[in-house]
Motif scaffolding. Sequence first.
Motif, PDB file in Angstrom:
ATOM      1  N   ALA A 194      92.926 -28.340  31.709  1.00 57.28           N
ATOM      2  CA  ALA A 194      93.808 -29.637  30.812  1.00 57.28           C
ATOM      3  C   ALA A 194      94.690 -29.268  30.362  1.00 57.28           C
ATOM      4  O   ALA A 194      95.630 -30.050  29.913  1.00 57.28           O
ATOM      5  CB  ALA A 194      92.473 -29.305  29.310  1.00 57.28           C
ATOM      6  N   GLN A 195      94.953 -27.858  30.775  1.00 53.00           N
ATOM      7  CA  GLN A 195      96.733 -27.399  30.158  1.00 53.00           C
ATOM      8  C   GLN A 195      97.786 -27.543  31.188  1.00 53.00           C
ATOM      9  O   GLN A 195      99.012 -27.680  30.927  1.00 53.00           O
ATOM     10  CB  GLN A 195      96.587 -26.235  29.784  1.00 53.00           C
ATOM     11  CG  GLN A 195      95.630 -25.416  28.364  1.00 53.00           C
ATOM     12  CD  GLN A 195      95.746 -24.267  28.591  1.00 53.00           C
ATOM     13  OE1 GLN A 195      96.916 -23.601  28.507  1.00 53.00           O
ATOM     14  NE2 GLN A 195      94.331 -23.207  28.578  1.00 53.00           N
ATOM     15  N   GLY A 196      97.372 -27.958  32.029  1.00 49.45           N
ATOM     16  CA  GLY A 196      98.110 -28.415  33.464  1.00 49.45           C
ATOM     17  C   GLY A 196      98.347 -27.263  34.656  1.00 49.45           C
ATOM     18  O   GLY A 196      98.866 -27.541  35.289  1.00 49.45           O
ATOM     19  N   VAL A 197      97.330 -26.649  34.552  1.00 45.62           N
ATOM     20  CA  VAL A 197      97.492 -25.561  35.590  1.00 45.62           C
ATOM     21  C   VAL A 197      96.559 -26.006  36.900  1.00 45.62           C
ATOM     22  O   VAL A 197      95.496 -26.534  36.603  1.00 45.62           O
ATOM     23  CB  VAL A 197      96.046 -24.521  35.118  1.00 45.62           C
ATOM     24  CG1 VAL A 197      95.974 -22.984  36.103  1.00 45.62           C
ATOM     25  CG2 VAL A 197      97.085 -23.649  33.521  1.00 45.62           C
ATOM     26  N   ASP A 198      97.088 -25.390  37.930  1.00 46.34           N
ATOM     27  CA  ASP A 198      96.456 -26.259  39.280  1.00 46.34           C
ATOM     28  C   ASP A 198      95.348 -25.798  39.233  1.00 46.34           C
ATOM     29  O   ASP A 198      95.219 -24.854  39.277  1.00 46.34           O
ATOM     30  CB  ASP A 198      97.976 -26.170  40.401  1.00 46.34           C
ATOM     31  CG  ASP A 198      97.217 -25.585  41.705  1.00 46.34           C
ATOM     32  OD1 ASP A 198      97.259 -26.974  42.316  1.00 46.34           O
ATOM     33  OD2 ASP A 198      96.742 -24.664  42.703  1.00 46.34           O
ATOM     34  N   ALA A 199      94.249 -26.211  40.574  1.00 47.05           N
ATOM     35  CA  ALA A 199      93.228 -26.283  39.867  1.00 47.05           C
ATOM     36  C   ALA A 199      93.101 -24.556  41.595  1.00 47.05           C
ATOM     37  O   ALA A 199      92.421 -23.962  41.106  1.00 47.05           O
ATOM     38  CB  ALA A 199      92.217 -27.421  41.308  1.00 47.05           C
ATOM     39  N   LYS A 200      93.995 -25.279  42.271  1.00 42.02           N
ATOM     40  CA  LYS A 200      93.907 -24.374  44.239  1.00 42.02           C
ATOM     41  C   LYS A 200      94.250 -22.502  42.819  1.00 42.02           C
ATOM     42  O   LYS A 200      93.944 -22.227  43.361  1.00 42.02           O
ATOM     43  CB  LYS A 200      94.285 -24.559  44.543  1.00 42.02           C
ATOM     44  CG  LYS A 200      93.730 -25.429  45.300  1.00 42.02           C
ATOM     45  CD  LYS A 200      94.579 -25.489  46.818  1.00 42.02           C
ATOM     46  CE  LYS A 200      94.449 -26.837  47.659  1.00 42.02           C
ATOM     47  NZ  LYS A 200      94.659 -27.446  48.944  1.00 42.02           N
ATOM     48  N   SER A 201      95.284 -22.423  42.176  1.00 42.08           N
ATOM     49  CA  SER A 201      95.825 -21.218  41.804  1.00 42.08           C
ATOM     50  C   SER A 201      94.778 -21.042  40.443  1.00 42.08           C
ATOM     51  O   SER A 201      94.086 -19.938  41.100  1.00 42.08           O
ATOM     52  CB  SER A 201      97.456 -21.693  40.890  1.00 42.08           C
ATOM     53  OG  SER A 201      98.347 -22.319  41.715  1.00 42.08           O
ATOM     54  N   TYR A 202      94.041 -21.246  39.930  1.00 41.05           N
ATOM     55  CA  TYR A 202      93.898 -21.707  38.545  1.00 41.05           C
ATOM     56  C   TYR A 202      91.898 -20.319  39.744  1.00 41.05           C
ATOM     57  O   TYR A 202      91.743 -18.941  39.488  1.00 41.05           O
ATOM     58  CB  TYR A 202      92.701 -22.620  38.225  1.00 41.05           C
ATOM     59  CG  TYR A 202      91.639 -21.926  37.404  1.00 41.05           C
ATOM     60  CD1 TYR A 202      91.636 -21.540  35.682  1.00 41.05           C
ATOM     61  CD2 TYR A 202      89.946 -21.689  37.614  1.00 41.05           C
ATOM     62  CE1 TYR A 202      90.767 -20.713  35.564  1.00 41.05           C
ATOM     63  CE2 TYR A 202      89.155 -20.936  36.725  1.00 41.05           C
ATOM     64  CZ  TYR A 202      89.326 -21.044  35.464  1.00 41.05           C
ATOM     65  OH  TYR A 202      88.103 -20.376  34.681  1.00 41.05           O
ATOM     66  N   ASP A 203      91.235 -21.553  40.396  1.00 42.49           N
ATOM     67  CA  ASP A 203      90.019 -20.770  41.649  1.00 42.49           C
ATOM     68  C   ASP A 203      90.815 -19.269  42.121  1.00 42.49           C
ATOM     69  O   ASP A 203      90.010 -18.726  42.281  1.00 42.49           O
ATOM     70  CB  ASP A 203      90.121 -21.257  42.797  1.00 42.49           C
ATOM     71  CG  ASP A 203      89.481 -23.156  41.489  1.00 42.49           C
ATOM     72  OD1 ASP A 203      89.038 -22.736  40.529  1.00 42.49           O
ATOM     73  OD2 ASP A 203      88.738 -23.932  42.549  1.00 42.49           O
ATOM     74  N   LYS A 204      92.101 -19.455  42.338  1.00 43.00           N
ATOM     75  CA  LYS A 204      92.163 -18.280  43.236  1.00 43.00           C
ATOM     76  C   LYS A 204      92.505 -16.931  42.637  1.00 43.00           C
ATOM     77  O   LYS A 204      92.381 -16.074  42.108  1.00 43.00           O
ATOM     78  CB  LYS A 204      93.739 -18.241  44.123  1.00 43.00           C
ATOM     79  CG  LYS A 204      93.834 -17.722  44.936  1.00 43.00           C
ATOM     80  CD  LYS A 204      95.362 -17.566  45.700  1.00 43.00           C
ATOM     81  CE  LYS A 204      96.123 -16.669  46.235  1.00 43.00           C
ATOM     82  NZ  LYS A 204      96.534 -15.817  46.039  1.00 43.00           N
ATOM     83  N   ALA A 205      93.285 -16.887  41.732  1.00 42.82           N
ATOM     84  CA  ALA A 205      93.549 -16.536  40.517  1.00 42.82           C
ATOM     85  C   ALA A 205      91.492 -15.645  39.919  1.00 42.82           C
ATOM     86  O   ALA A 205      92.155 -14.660  39.837  1.00 42.82           O
ATOM     87  CB  ALA A 205      93.836 -16.856  38.994  1.00 42.82           C
ATOM     88  N   TYR A 206      91.328 -16.847  39.396  1.00 38.21           N
ATOM     89  CA  TYR A 206      89.861 -15.915  38.560  1.00 38.21           C
ATOM     90  C   TYR A 206      89.269 -15.749  39.857  1.00 38.21           C
ATOM     91  O   TYR A 206      88.707 -14.662  39.793  1.00 38.21           O
ATOM     92  CB  TYR A 206      89.279 -17.222  38.410  1.00 38.21           C
ATOM     93  CG  TYR A 206      87.940 -17.294  37.772  1.00 38.21           C
ATOM     94  CD1 TYR A 206      88.350 -17.035  36.218  1.00 38.21           C
ATOM     95  CD2 TYR A 206      86.674 -16.633  37.995  1.00 38.21           C
ATOM     96  CE1 TYR A 206      87.059 -17.266  35.226  1.00 38.21           C
ATOM     97  CE2 TYR A 206      85.203 -16.425  37.164  1.00 38.21           C
ATOM     98  CZ  TYR A 206      85.794 -16.865  35.647  1.00 38.21           C
ATOM     99  OH  TYR A 206      84.707 -15.914  35.356  1.00 38.21           O
TER     100      TYR A 206
END
Length: 119
Positions: free
Chosen positions: A67-79
């Motif tokens: 919702a903040q505009g973070v890229d889904a792939k970036s989020y998933d990888k970092a998480y």
Amino acid sequence: MTVGKTGAAIALLGVLAAGASAAPLDEAKGKLLTMAATLTEMGKACGHLSAGDAEARKAQQRQAMLAQGVDAKSYDKAYDEAGADFRSKWATMPAAQQQRACADMKKISEQRAAQGKSR
């Protein structure tokens, strides 16, 4: 604040933290995500969260970051990296240290819950 409410608070912090434009994680969002993943993984490791509750928390945190505009792939990888890092460090911790960490987490959670009730 209970362990479950902690996840909601983390997700809310994520929503309040920054603006929105589909982008990779900046340093602040990365730190927030690492903290969220670590707390979720620790809750699971300590038995405070079931696997299903941990997945629900992860989904809630993910939604807040997207919702903040973070890229889904970036989020998933970092998480996934943050979770793996926690699990790796946890596995090398002596059992007594793990037990203390879990007891501390539970104590903090109970204290926050008591503070929330007194307000």
